[in-house]
Design an enzyme around this catalytic site. Sequence first.
Site, short mmCIF file in Angstrom:
data_model
loop_
_atom_site.label_atom_id
_atom_site.label_comp_id
_atom_site.label_asym_id
_atom_site.label_seq_id
_atom_site.Cartn_x
_atom_site.Cartn_y
_atom_site.Cartn_z
CD GLU A 1 -28.42 24.82 55.93
OE1 GLU A 1 -28.10 25.65 55.07
OE2 GLU A 1 -29.36 24.01 55.79
CD GLU B 1 -28.03 22.08 51.87
OE1 GLU B 1 -29.09 21.74 51.31
OE2 GLU B 1 -27.87 22.02 53.11
#
Length: 307
Positions: free
Chosen positions: A233, A144
């Site tokens: 995710e 991320e």
Amino acid sequence: ALLGIVCMAGTCQAKVSRLSVKGTKVVNASGKTVQLKGVSTHGIAWFPQYVNKKQFASWKKFGANTVRLALYSDKAAGFDKSLYKKVDEGVKYATQLGMYVIIDWHILSDGNPKTNQKQATAFFTRMAKKYAKQTNVIYEICNEPNGSVTWEKDIKPYAKKMYQVIRKYDKKGIIIVGTPNWSQDVDVVAKSPLKGVENVMYALHFYAATHTDWLRSKVTTALSAGLPIYVSEFSICDSSGSGRIDTSSAAKWMKLIRKYKLPYAAWNVSNKAETSSLIKSSCSKTGTIKSSDLSKTGKWLVKEFKK
């Protein structure tokens, strides 16, 4: 997609079809669309005990065909080279069970993938060398990216570099590239994806209570531009990983995921006292688990696997 059993040096493992990216879909060796459905570990520095064959076998029984191994890339979040062995164990168990496995370089607090690029290069050199011949290994190169990090300036150059690092040894394994703003801005990436690459997908992460129609529309924009997306995710709570569960937003997400056959992995395999944990916090078992050991989120996920 199982292609029989392969035995080497006395250990036998189920061999799975090599996957590739065709348009926005993942296909197997015979060109048929495959939907990867899986679970992600929590940070393996904190919850190493769930990286075991019995735990993975339970998830396979529940309907998962993929496990994601989250190795946080920042020292402050527990990064240590000794954890490479734990990643190897995870790959071994997934392979023995005939499951796909994502090796996840879990950038989070380090924000910019360039921060620890040297370590990432060493990590992916080792992993690609070791697993080049395996048909079930997927590489996620930056979980991320976040903060004042842009696609053009930071993530794209890093991704080009890691692509070369991996491809030096593994010519075919799927590579997942993180996208700006905690892997949300897939629409930005769709305007300028990596050129001249094969078997590359782009990460989209969502937490259903926080990320609603506005993020779903970014996804459909990117898909209609031809960007292959991997939901590597997600959970059904808010983006803290805890807090309120939003099943109506989650249902809209899963409808979108099924429509486009997007691959996905749910966060997280642990009994941590938070709503994204798939195992009840009162459950101390780390090996074989049953439906009754699952949290509300875990039970929801297992139902989704069956759809």
